[in-house]
Design an enzyme around this catalytic site. Structure first.
Site, PDB file in Angstrom:
ATOM      1  N   THR A 126       0.811  -1.221   0.000  1.00 25.30           N
ATOM      2  CA  THR A 126       0.000   0.000   0.000  1.00 25.30           C
ATOM      3  C   THR A 126       0.845   1.273   0.000  1.00 25.30           C
ATOM      4  OG1 THR A 126      -1.674  -1.207   1.206  1.00 25.30           O
ATOM      5  CG2 THR A 126      -1.882   1.173   1.207  1.00 25.30           C
ATOM      6  N   GLU A 127       0.378   2.231  -0.791  1.00 28.64           N
ATOM      7  CA  GLU A 127       1.028   3.549  -0.858  1.00 28.64           C
ATOM      8  C   GLU A 127      -0.051   4.607  -0.729  1.00 28.64           C
ATOM      9  OE1 GLU A 127       3.361   3.917  -4.392  1.00 28.64           O
ATOM     10  OE2 GLU A 127       4.572   2.147  -3.928  1.00 28.64           O
ATOM     11  N   SER A 132      -6.886   0.575  -2.690  1.00 25.61           N
ATOM     12  CA  SER A 132      -7.651  -0.449  -3.404  1.00 25.61           C
ATOM     13  C   SER A 132      -7.101  -0.658  -4.813  1.00 25.61           C
ATOM     14  CB  SER A 132      -9.129  -0.048  -3.485  1.00 25.61           C
ATOM     15  OG  SER A 132      -9.710  -0.131  -2.209  1.00 25.61           O
ATOM     16  N   GLN A 337     -24.102  -3.122  22.634  1.00 27.20           N
ATOM     17  CA  GLN A 337     -25.510  -2.851  22.936  1.00 27.20           C
ATOM     18  C   GLN A 337     -25.963  -3.633  24.172  1.00 27.20           C
ATOM     19  OE1 GLN A 337     -26.921  -0.550  21.122  1.00 27.20           O
ATOM     20  NE2 GLN A 337     -28.863  -0.562  22.240  1.00 27.20           N
ATOM     21  N   GLY A 341     -24.868   1.099  28.656  1.00 27.92           N
ATOM     22  CA  GLY A 341     -23.973   2.222  28.928  1.00 27.92           C
ATOM     23  C   GLY A 341     -22.563   1.769  29.246  1.00 27.92           C
ATOM     24  N   GLU A 364      -6.441  -5.602   3.979  1.00 24.47           N
ATOM     25  CA  GLU A 364      -6.268  -6.792   3.149  1.00 24.47           C
ATOM     26  C   GLU A 364      -7.314  -6.801   2.019  1.00 24.47           C
ATOM     27  OE1 GLU A 364      -3.797  -8.382   4.998  1.00 24.47           O
ATOM     28  OE2 GLU A 364      -3.857 -10.522   4.529  1.00 24.47           O
ATOM     29  N   GLY A 365      -7.591  -5.617   1.501  1.00 19.48           N
ATOM     30  CA  GLY A 365      -8.646  -5.458   0.493  1.00 19.48           C
ATOM     31  C   GLY A 365      -9.956  -5.129   1.181  1.00 19.48           C
ATOM     32  N   THR A 366     -10.510  -3.945   0.909  1.00 21.84           N
ATOM     33  CA  THR A 366     -11.784  -3.566   1.541  1.00 21.84           C
ATOM     34  C   THR A 366     -12.846  -4.600   1.173  1.00 21.84           C
ATOM     35  OG1 THR A 366     -12.509  -2.304  -0.375  1.00 21.84           O
ATOM     36  CG2 THR A 366     -11.256  -1.104   1.305  1.00 21.84           C
TER      37      THR A 366
END
Lengths: 384, 260
Positions: A126-127, A132, A337, A341, A364-366
């Site tokens: 990745t750069e 992607s 949930q 709280g 690792e790839g959307t």
């Protein structure tokens, strides 16, 4: 949990990872998340227990398993802390290009230290302008005599700065597009190779994410993995192998969140009784458990396919990563949930699972890219 | 540097129940583990081996099932294991146990150091380790919290005392009992577990170790247990809240009250 009929050795790996998770990771998970300190202590324990070598050939000091064994360990660690787990599995991501495409010399040189956990590995693709669109990488490797000269910047690199061994994709011939990309091993400490700032992240905060900066970084030509021009294909094959691992990480997060929510629901009293007696909560828990198990089954099936050496595992490993990460996000959100709280407070474990889960839908790839891969696989398959 | 580590199989619980009639520990239905204090002994043995070379032999006296904890010792890195097991050993008190283990150690013969945990979590006697050293007539250092040096046939160690610690030097061979401050025990390794699976556990009977019949089992056990009971749980401490000055005053008054 469904009985997945693990072999004796696989059961051993899972139990070992479970013991490390319960005894060593759980007690410190919140602290590492808070301080963002790199979990070297835990890495050492994993190394001494031989877990870094579960997917590496015995010839190189590993246990001789594959992606499935890696998934079993990653899932267990992720139950305790997905940030610590990714430090472990990102080393495998860095090692896989060497396993898949490295020469015998490269394997002998790098894999034993990785298998023992003495050195961590990392993968650099990745750069800033190539996320992607992995084919848009700008980093170059220019051949000069016996060397290559690397220039460019990688970012979002897991284990960046902590790892000793980096597998890096750089363009050896920009005019050829993706076919001009090549893979290299770059060792930490090589002149011209430095690290940028450590990123401050929403989740998986125990892991280190940094920029890698190459400024006229000179590496011997022996560090080329495979042939020039095969880098992009090697990277895609690496992801085919590593995606089930992200799926396993997601399953671990979902299981951890479910366990925490179930325990809390039994303890928490409202309207004079434990909230686990309310059907609304029961149905949430039932869905969480069912979806987690379905994700696990898909991840295990795809990892076993990879282990068996099947070709074209890309579609199924994309399905495993996509489905498990969406389940992790949903289950972790539901866990918050159920905690109500308290789920929103850092003092309780639920919110960390939710923060950690989010990244599994992105890296690792959307999950959008995963759907592209699955659709392309479907269309290709139907044309046969 | 050859090291013998003595280990004991104990029930995996801190809430040990005692049979009100027989006064014995109820072991049924409780998972057996290596006595936690012995884990520190194993770890120290392995560390010394890593430093000085040699081998680590784990030894236990117990029923045939005690083989399981010896396999665990192998998975942690012990080289050899010996199970001393014979019906004749049944009912051994600490004296008979110390004697029996020392006979087995005599059979192993070649050793520089024997390491035991400071005590077992079931009986809590802390007598077997020192008993072995006495029977073998070798030096002992109990409650060791740090091994400082091993050189020229001597060992220097720090032993914990109630008030602090003592530095003791002894000639080898020597027996140590160790406290939990000494190290952080490792987890087993996958390769160790694989080795443990196929390892052969040596089993020695009373005759194999040339044990005298009168000194083993019930016959060799002069201890008479009159009663064993679970001590009442420690009552909760009192917390003096409020401003520091106020709290200290209250504490002082309270202590004064106790003295009168």
């Amino acid at each position: 949990m469904i009985d997945y009929l693990l072999t004796e050795e696989q059961t051993m790996i899972r139990d070992m990872a479970r013991q490390i998770t319960d005894e060593k990771i759980r007690p410190v998970a919140a602290e590492y998340d808070h301080t963002e300190k790199f979990p070297w202590d835990i890495m050492k324990v994993m190394g001494k227990s031989d877990l870094f070598g579960v997917y590496i050939d015995q010839k190189y000091g590993g246990m001789g398993g594959g992606v499935f064994e890696l998934c079993l360990a990653t899932e267990e660690f992720s139950r305790g802390c997905a940030g610590i787990a990714i430090c472990y599995s990102a080393s495998a991501l860095g090692a896989y290009p060497i396993i898949l495409h490295g020469s015998e010399e490269q394997k002998m040189k790098y894999l034993p230290a990785i298998a023992k956990g003495e050195k961590l590995a990392a993968f650099g693709l990745t750069e800033p302008a190539a996320g992607s669109d992995a084919s848009a990488i700008q980093t170059t490797a220019e051949k000069k005599g016996d060397h290559y000269i690397l220039n460019g910047t990688k970012h979002f690199i897991t284990n960046g700065g902590e790892a000793e061994i980096y597998t890096i994709i750089a363009m050896t011939d920009k005019s050829k597009g993706p076919r001009g990309a090549s893979l290299f091993v770059v060792e930490k400490g090589t002149p011209g190779f430095t690290f940028g700032k450590k990123e401050d992240k929403l989740g998986i905060r125990a892991s280190a994410t940094r920029e890698l900066i190459f400024d006229n970084c000179k590496i011997p030509k022996e560090n080329l993995i495979g042939r020039e021009g095969t880098g992009f294909i090697a990277a895609m094959r690496t992801f085919d192998m590593s995606r089930p691992g992200i799926g396993a990480q997601a399953v671990g997060i979902a299981q951890g969140a479910l366990d925490a929510a179930l325990k809390y629901a039994k303890q928490r009293k409202q309207f004079g009784k434990s909230i686990s007696t309310f059907q609304g909560i029961q149905w949430m828990l039932a869905d969480m458990a069912t979806e987690t198990e379905a994700a696990r089954a898909l991840v295990y099936a795809s990892a076993r396919e990879v282990n068996a050496g099947k070709k074209d595992v890309g579609t199924h490993s994309a399905m495993a990563k996509l489905y498990a990460s969406d389940v992790a996000m949903k289950v972790a959100t539901d866990a918050v949930q159920i905690f109500g709280g308290y789920g929103y407070l850092k003092e309780y474990p639920a919110e960390k699972y939710m923060r950690d889960a989010k990244i599994t839908q992105i890296y690792e790839g959307t999950n959008q890219i995963q759907r592209n891969i699955i659709a392309m696989g479907l269309i290709k398959e139907s044309a046969k | 540097m050859n090291i013998i580590v003595c280990v004991k199989q104990v029930p995996d619980t801190t809430e040990v129940r005692i049979d009100p009639v027989t006064k014995n520990l109820v072991r049924e239905g409780v998972k057996a583990i290596i006595n936690p204090f012995d884990m520190y002994a194993i770890e120290e043995g392995l560390r010394l081996k890593e430093k000085f070379g040699g081998k680590v032999t784990a030894i236990t006296m117990g029923p045939p099932q005690a083989e399981a904890i010896l396999r665990e010792a192998i998975s942690l890195g012990c080289d050899d294991v010996v199970l001393v097991s014979d019906r004749g050993f049944a009912g051994s008190d600490t004296l008979a146990t110390g004697y029996t283990l020392s006979k087995a150690i005599e059979k192993i013969k070649d050793y520089d150091l024997i390491i035991c945990g400071k005590q077992a979590i079931d009986g809590d006697t802390a007598q077997v380790g020192p008993g072995i050293a006495a029977t073998l007539d070798i030096a002992q250092i109990a409650y060791v919290r740090k091994v400082e040096e091993i050189k020229d046939g001597y060992i220097t160690a720090e032993r914990a005392t109630e008030a602090g610690y003592e530095v003791v030097q002894s000639k080898l061979p020597c027996l140590l009992t160790v406290v939990k401050e000494i190290n952080d025990p490792r987890l087993p390794s996958l390769k160790g577990k694989m080795r443990a699976k196929s390892a052969v556990v040596t089993v020695w009977k009373a005759a194999d170790i040339l044990a005298e019949e009168s000194r083993i089992g019930l016959k060799g056990s002069p201890t008479w247990v009159l009663n064993i009971f679970t001590p009442p749980p420690r009552s909760k401490g009192k917390i003096f809240a409020g401003e520091p000055q106020e709290a200290v005053d209250q504490l002082f008054e309270s202590v004064k009250g106790l003295l009168h």
